[in-house]
Design a protein around this motif. Structure first.
Motif, PDB file in Angstrom:
ATOM      1  N   GLN A  34       0.840  -1.200   0.000  1.00  0.00           N
ATOM      2  CA  GLN A  34       0.000   0.000   0.000  1.00  0.00           C
ATOM      3  C   GLN A  34       0.879   1.256   0.000  1.00  0.00           C
ATOM      4  N   ALA A  35       1.917   1.259   0.815  1.00  0.00           N
ATOM      5  CA  ALA A  35       2.826   2.413   0.860  1.00  0.00           C
ATOM      6  C   ALA A  35       3.519   2.609  -0.482  1.00  0.00           C
ATOM      7  N   LEU A  36       3.935   1.504  -1.100  1.00  0.00           N
ATOM      8  CA  LEU A  36       4.577   1.581  -2.411  1.00  0.00           C
ATOM      9  C   LEU A  36       3.655   2.251  -3.423  1.00  0.00           C
ATOM     10  N   VAL A  37       2.417   1.819  -3.479  1.00  0.00           N
ATOM     11  CA  VAL A  37       1.482   2.344  -4.480  1.00  0.00           C
ATOM     12  C   VAL A  37       1.059   3.774  -4.145  1.00  0.00           C
ATOM     13  N   LEU A  38       0.725   4.018  -2.880  1.00  0.00           N
ATOM     14  CA  LEU A  38       0.275   5.362  -2.496  1.00  0.00           C
ATOM     15  C   LEU A  38       1.381   6.400  -2.690  1.00  0.00           C
ATOM     16  N   ASN A  39       2.614   6.002  -2.462  1.00  0.00           N
ATOM     17  CA  ASN A  39       3.737   6.933  -2.626  1.00  0.00           C
ATOM     18  C   ASN A  39       4.143   7.118  -4.083  1.00  0.00           C
ATOM     19  N   ASN A  40       3.502   6.379  -4.976  1.00  0.00           N
ATOM     20  CA  ASN A  40       3.835   6.469  -6.398  1.00  0.00           C
ATOM     21  C   ASN A  40       2.579   6.647  -7.252  1.00  0.00           C
ATOM     22  N   ASN A  41       1.819   7.655  -6.941  1.00  0.00           N
ATOM     23  CA  ASN A  41       0.663   8.079  -7.751  1.00  0.00           C
ATOM     24  C   ASN A  41      -0.504   7.113  -7.762  1.00  0.00           C
ATOM     25  N   LEU A  77       7.094 -10.502  -2.539  1.00  0.00           N
ATOM     26  CA  LEU A  77       5.822  -9.823  -2.828  1.00  0.00           C
ATOM     27  C   LEU A  77       6.057  -8.368  -3.229  1.00  0.00           C
ATOM     28  N   TYR A  78       7.016  -7.742  -2.591  1.00  0.00           N
ATOM     29  CA  TYR A  78       7.321  -6.348  -2.921  1.00  0.00           C
ATOM     30  C   TYR A  78       7.846  -6.249  -4.356  1.00  0.00           C
ATOM     31  N   ALA A  79       8.737  -7.175  -4.725  1.00  0.00           N
ATOM     32  CA  ALA A  79       9.298  -7.149  -6.080  1.00  0.00           C
ATOM     33  C   ALA A  79       8.206  -7.358  -7.127  1.00  0.00           C
ATOM     34  N   ILE A  80       7.335  -8.324  -6.881  1.00  0.00           N
ATOM     35  CA  ILE A  80       6.234  -8.581  -7.830  1.00  0.00           C
ATOM     36  C   ILE A  80       5.324  -7.356  -7.906  1.00  0.00           C
ATOM     37  N   SER A  81       4.969  -6.826  -6.760  1.00  0.00           N
ATOM     38  CA  SER A  81       4.053  -5.681  -6.716  1.00  0.00           C
ATOM     39  C   SER A  81       4.664  -4.455  -7.381  1.00  0.00           C
ATOM     40  N   LYS A  82       5.941  -4.257  -7.146  1.00  0.00           N
ATOM     41  CA  LYS A  82       6.615  -3.107  -7.764  1.00  0.00           C
ATOM     42  C   LYS A  82       6.590  -3.239  -9.284  1.00  0.00           C
ATOM     43  N   THR A  99      12.707   2.321 -21.378  1.00  0.00           N
ATOM     44  CA  THR A  99      14.069   1.980 -20.982  1.00  0.00           C
ATOM     45  C   THR A  99      14.129   1.677 -19.487  1.00  0.00           C
ATOM     46  N   GLU A 100      13.510   2.548 -18.697  1.00  0.00           N
ATOM     47  CA  GLU A 100      13.529   2.332 -17.248  1.00  0.00           C
ATOM     48  C   GLU A 100      12.862   1.016 -16.885  1.00  0.00           C
ATOM     49  N   LEU A 101      11.742   0.729 -17.526  1.00  0.00           N
ATOM     50  CA  LEU A 101      11.028  -0.499 -17.228  1.00  0.00           C
ATOM     51  C   LEU A 101      11.840  -1.726 -17.638  1.00  0.00           C
ATOM     52  N   SER A 102      12.443  -1.666 -18.835  1.00  0.00           N
ATOM     53  CA  SER A 102      13.224  -2.830 -19.271  1.00  0.00           C
ATOM     54  C   SER A 102      14.446  -3.034 -18.392  1.00  0.00           C
ATOM     55  N   LEU A 103      14.996  -1.949 -17.869  1.00  0.00           N
ATOM     56  CA  LEU A 103      16.129  -2.092 -16.954  1.00  0.00           C
ATOM     57  C   LEU A 103      15.703  -2.742 -15.647  1.00  0.00           C
ATOM     58  N   LEU A 104      14.465  -2.505 -15.265  1.00  0.00           N
ATOM     59  CA  LEU A 104      13.980  -3.071 -14.012  1.00  0.00           C
ATOM     60  C   LEU A 104      13.574  -4.533 -14.146  1.00  0.00           C
ATOM     61  N   GLU A 105      13.300  -4.974 -15.375  1.00  0.00           N
ATOM     62  CA  GLU A 105      12.780  -6.327 -15.568  1.00  0.00           C
ATOM     63  C   GLU A 105      13.688  -7.424 -15.017  1.00  0.00           C
ATOM     64  N   PRO A 106      14.972  -7.478 -15.424  1.00  0.00           N
ATOM     65  CA  PRO A 106      15.761  -8.618 -14.978  1.00  0.00           C
ATOM     66  C   PRO A 106      16.014  -8.641 -13.471  1.00  0.00           C
ATOM     67  N   VAL A 107      16.362  -7.509 -12.917  1.00  0.00           N
ATOM     68  CA  VAL A 107      16.659  -7.449 -11.489  1.00  0.00           C
ATOM     69  C   VAL A 107      16.055  -6.174 -10.927  1.00  0.00           C
ATOM     70  N   ILE A 108      15.184  -6.331 -10.008  1.00  0.00           N
ATOM     71  CA  ILE A 108      14.603  -5.167  -9.352  1.00  0.00           C
ATOM     72  C   ILE A 108      15.311  -4.987  -8.016  1.00  0.00           C
ATOM     73  N   LEU A 114      12.895  -1.702   0.085  1.00  0.00           N
ATOM     74  CA  LEU A 114      12.280  -2.370   1.221  1.00  0.00           C
ATOM     75  C   LEU A 114      12.782  -1.770   2.531  1.00  0.00           C
ATOM     76  N   GLU A 115      14.097  -1.567   2.609  1.00  0.00           N
ATOM     77  CA  GLU A 115      14.657  -0.968   3.817  1.00  0.00           C
ATOM     78  C   GLU A 115      14.110   0.435   4.031  1.00  0.00           C
ATOM     79  N   MET A 116      14.023   1.198   2.942  1.00  0.00           N
ATOM     80  CA  MET A 116      13.464   2.552   3.052  1.00  0.00           C
ATOM     81  C   MET A 116      12.015   2.514   3.485  1.00  0.00           C
ATOM     82  N   ALA A 117      11.248   1.605   2.915  1.00  0.00           N
ATOM     83  CA  ALA A 117       9.831   1.502   3.273  1.00  0.00           C
ATOM     84  C   ALA A 117       9.676   1.085   4.736  1.00  0.00           C
TER      85      ALA A 117
END
Length: 188
Positions: A34-41, A77-82, A99-108, A114-117
């Motif tokens: 919820q924090a991930l989604v709410l903090n990102n629009n 779960l965080y990685a999948i949700s992100k 580009t940003e999305l494809s860079l995130l695909e292999p390794v998020i 998670l530590e920040m959250a």
């Protein structure tokens, strides 16, 4: 039972549609998503949708005999949700380039997020506790200004101050009191 064994037990429960395991996974992880989604629009409903989709993916993985969880359940779960949330943002033309999305695909890189959250969650809990100890009229004054977005003129009328300068001064004193309470608890 250590945490790895407990998480394996939760995964087995999820694969077997055990309501208690599902509820435990939900209770222990939804606030992070919820924090991930709410903090990102996103909205609360977006967070619920993303978390539900992540749970379905986890469920499908957990049912496979060769699936091995190589990180904490929370991290997975965080990685999948992100990833799901970034795809939705991209789909709606928000925030993420191809580009940003494809860079995130292999390794998020979820560990940092998670530590920040988790740190933000901890700080939020401390702030909530400090706010609860603040007392009146400071609590109502700060809620009126910061949460209800009342103007200084409104605060003068609501709280009976003689002018906006007095309202500003009182708000400042209340903030300093809250800050003191926060840091007294935060440093422990």
């Amino acid at each position: 039972m250590n945490s790895d064994q407990r998480e394996q037990q939760l995964l087995r429960g999820l694969a077997e549609n055990d309501t208690k395991a599902i509820q435990t996974i939900y209770a222990g992880n939804f606030s992070l998503i919820q924090a991930l989604v709410l903090n990102n629009n996103g909205s609360y409903d977006d967070a619920r949708d993303v978390f539900q989709e992540a749970m379905v993916i986890l469920y499908e993985k957990a049912r496979k005999s060769d699936f091995q969880l190589t990180c904490q359940l929370r991290t997975y779960l965080y990685a999948i949700s992100k990833r799901l949330w970034l795809k939705k943002l991209k789909h709606h033309g928000l925030f993420v380039s191809n580009t940003e999305l494809s860079l995130l695909e292999p390794v998020i890189p979820v560990e940092e997020d998670l530590e920040m959250a988790e740190k933000k969650d901890e700080e939020f809990e401390v702030m909530e506790s400090a706010f609860a100890k603040l007392g009146e009229p400071c609590k109502s004054l700060l809620e009126a200004f910061y949460i209800q977005k009342k103007s200084m003129s409104d605060l003068v009328e609501i709280f009976g101050y003689t002018n906006t300068d007095n309202a500003k001064n009182q708000k400042y004193k209340c903030l300093m009191r809250l800050k003191k309470l926060f840091f007294a608890q935060y440093s422990k």
